[in-house]
Scaffold this motif. Sequence first.
Motif, PDB file in Angstrom:
ATOM      1  N   GLN A  73       9.778   2.323  -5.835  1.00  0.00           N
ATOM      2  CA  GLN A  73       9.584   2.061  -4.406  1.00  0.00           C
ATOM      3  C   GLN A  73       9.278   3.348  -3.634  1.00  0.00           C
ATOM      4  O   GLN A  73       8.559   3.341  -2.646  1.00  0.00           O
ATOM      5  N   LEU A  74       9.871   4.450  -4.083  1.00  0.00           N
ATOM      6  CA  LEU A  74       9.661   5.747  -3.429  1.00  0.00           C
ATOM      7  C   LEU A  74       8.624   6.590  -4.164  1.00  0.00           C
ATOM      8  O   LEU A  74       8.542   7.800  -3.954  1.00  0.00           O
ATOM      9  N   LYS A 105      12.977   4.373   9.302  1.00  0.00           N
ATOM     10  CA  LYS A 105      14.297   4.759   9.771  1.00  0.00           C
ATOM     11  C   LYS A 105      14.254   5.152  11.250  1.00  0.00           C
ATOM     12  O   LYS A 105      15.160   4.814  12.013  1.00  0.00           O
ATOM     13  N   PHE A 160       9.464   5.806   4.540  1.00  0.00           N
ATOM     14  CA  PHE A 160      10.921   5.662   4.615  1.00  0.00           C
ATOM     15  C   PHE A 160      11.435   6.237   5.935  1.00  0.00           C
ATOM     16  O   PHE A 160      12.203   5.598   6.647  1.00  0.00           O
TER      17      PHE A 160
END
Lengths: 273, 273, 273
Positions: free
Chosen positions: A153-154, A270, A266
């Motif tokens: 995912q990252l 956030k 990400f």
Amino acid sequence: TAEQPERVAQPVHGISSYQTLLVSTQDKITTITLNRPQKKNAITVEMYNEIIKALDQAAKDDSVITVFTGSGDYYCSGNDLTNFTKIPEGGMEQMAKDAGELLRQYVKAYIDFPKPLIGVVNGPAVGVSVTVLGLFDVVYATERATFHTPFSQLGQSPEGCSSYTFPKMMGAAKASEMLLFNKKLTATQACEQGLITEVFPDSSFQTEVWTRLKAYAKLPRNSLALSKQLIRTSERDRLHSVNDQEVERLVERWLSDECMQAIMSFFQAKSRL
Amino acid sequence: TAEQPERVAQPVHGISSYQTLLVSTQDKITTITLNRPQKKNAITVEMYNEIIKALDQAAKDDSVITVFTGSGDYYCSGNDLTNFTKIPEGGMEQMAKDAGELLRQYVKAYIDFPKPLIGVVNGPAVGVSVTVLGLFDVVYATERATFHTPFSQLGQSPEGCSSYTFPKMMGAAKASEMLLFNKKLTATQACEQGLITEVFPDSSFQTEVWTRLKAYAKLPRNSLALSKQLIRTSERDRLHSVNDQEVERLVERWLSDECMQAIMSFFQAKSRL
Amino acid sequence: TAEQPERVAQPVHGISSYQTLLVSTQDKITTITLNRPQKKNAITVEMYNEIIKALDQAAKDDSVITVFTGSGDYYCSGNDLTNFTKIPEGGMEQMAKDAGELLRQYVKAYIDFPKPLIGVVNGPAVGVSVTVLGLFDVVYATERATFHTPFSQLGQSPEGCSSYTFPKMMGAAKASEMLLFNKKLTATQACEQGLITEVFPDSSFQTEVWTRLKAYAKLPRNSLALSKQLIRTSERDRLHSVNDQEVERLVERWLSDECMQAIMSFFQAKSRL
């Protein structure tokens, strides 16, 4: 949430000189506690270095077993991604190289640890805090714990020797669902897959586990250390080699567009919260 | 029986030039479907060659993951024993040698496959179609699936690297009951033993699995491929060596009286039906 | 307790020349039965030597499979600690050296055994009788069986290749609880961990298991032996090396204060009963 272990309140031998950890030795047990609960015990660069130092000291002290746990409701949320935001003078390449070398030393400290190392997983575990569990000798978990390794995912790839230890313990079919496709395991599933030794109700977790640990610490010290080393010996070289390969691959990944975009997404997600 | 996957009916990218397979690429997923349902997808010499070719093309195309499945109610009934009835000019020895080399190349194609390879086991699986599952990354199965490797019954010996992957994933005690003593596993048992990632109700199998696969195919492509290769790297040499040894042993077996008698008994029993 | 197997009462081929074992061959099955039920089949020096000899003969006879079991209610209570009370002229060092060499040869006999070797665990198993099960091909157990390896309690360390086979089959987290911290497994737990192939109700244990064994012994003999060897081949060298290292470590342990004190405490506790 789990009750606080009684022992923390008692006077301890040895002075903790750590900023991000609680380290104490009592009843022949050295306990290393991640102590950044407000950030779910996410591991900063400083913490990596302190854990390496704490493991080195625990290896040499007169304790019989070493325990690793987290303070608060989380065990550990993994690598603190803000580690990637402090770009040094050498630029991204230098940052990736430094981060790789730190990770290599971090995982090496677990591979070479000479005494029984016991994980007390007091809550959810993410990323590198999950993968290195494959290098522990025994792992006890509360039923509240979960185990998540969202590498792809990252845009990243597995570390902590998990590319070797996870398929070895659970078979490729289960390991790849975790390591490639980000499957999050419950404590019970992790126990069925062999990552965890036993799962306990959250209400009695600390009491039951520490009763066992204190009994373990009364067993013959050399017999335990030498038996642990005997088990480790037959694959130590392999583990070091796997660690090197995983780090090399990750350093490439960190410099890839895929990974940079994933990490930027990400932080954007956030910042919108 | 399981519902047909919706996606087969949709227009596909890429032209299938295969006689015994359906091969299509869609939504970044290349799907290889065994297409000989009237013979329970038993693998002929032509099919072995076409699967090798299809895996080679899938490795090079722009898909993110590759899926392997069967058409009809069976996943695959294994090696088509009529392969042993076409004796070439060189006699039995030449036949055994040729069959061994074909099998070696076939298994090699799985060992070296560079992307995530996912088995979608839509029904019973037999022989080599079971053993090579140990070389897949993830395997999903319908509850109707069974897993059977009746090698010793036919005077033969394990292949597909199962003499290494099966004991590694399930322990020798479980693996030997399958590989030596012909134990047939249910889907649930195969899942408990680590051969299968997860079992699904037959009624929702295709829907649930394809929902996941489509999500997987949206993950960063390089991260997935490199992570899969990282897992494979640490045992690739070992797998090639095991494949070579298994094939060598099987070529001897095929020329043994035990094996010839067992295969003749198989055809006699069949002809009496 | 389990019913006596019917076959023991039948006339047998081959004359048993053993003092501590029953050895017979029937229906192409050679059965080696530990026959010291009054001492829970604890293994004396004489028994180690007789088992090595019986395995050597079973390897060469015309049986298809070899079965290992115990007489009475116990399978085997492990190494007879009185072995340590007969100190030879060379003193403790000579005793430890001799005991190490005997153990090395004993475990070697299991590593190199060329046919399918099947454990029929008729009751509790302790110590070296548990660890060598990792070198069997198939293990069936009654529900009354337990599996206990209290090495560290006695100041000792794992043997029988368990420092390699146990982590391999069940993962380090489960293996270390057994091998370091003396966890005793039930038959069901041992089955879940892969040490045992299947557990049976005690009332039907012998009948169900011997029905299977007789069927197994009708399978093609060479196919079975060669398949078993194929599985073993890929780790035979590793197993011999692990055996050597385990024995070397144990010889040191036997001469340590920790171990001597632990064994003396054992005899003191026993003498007070």
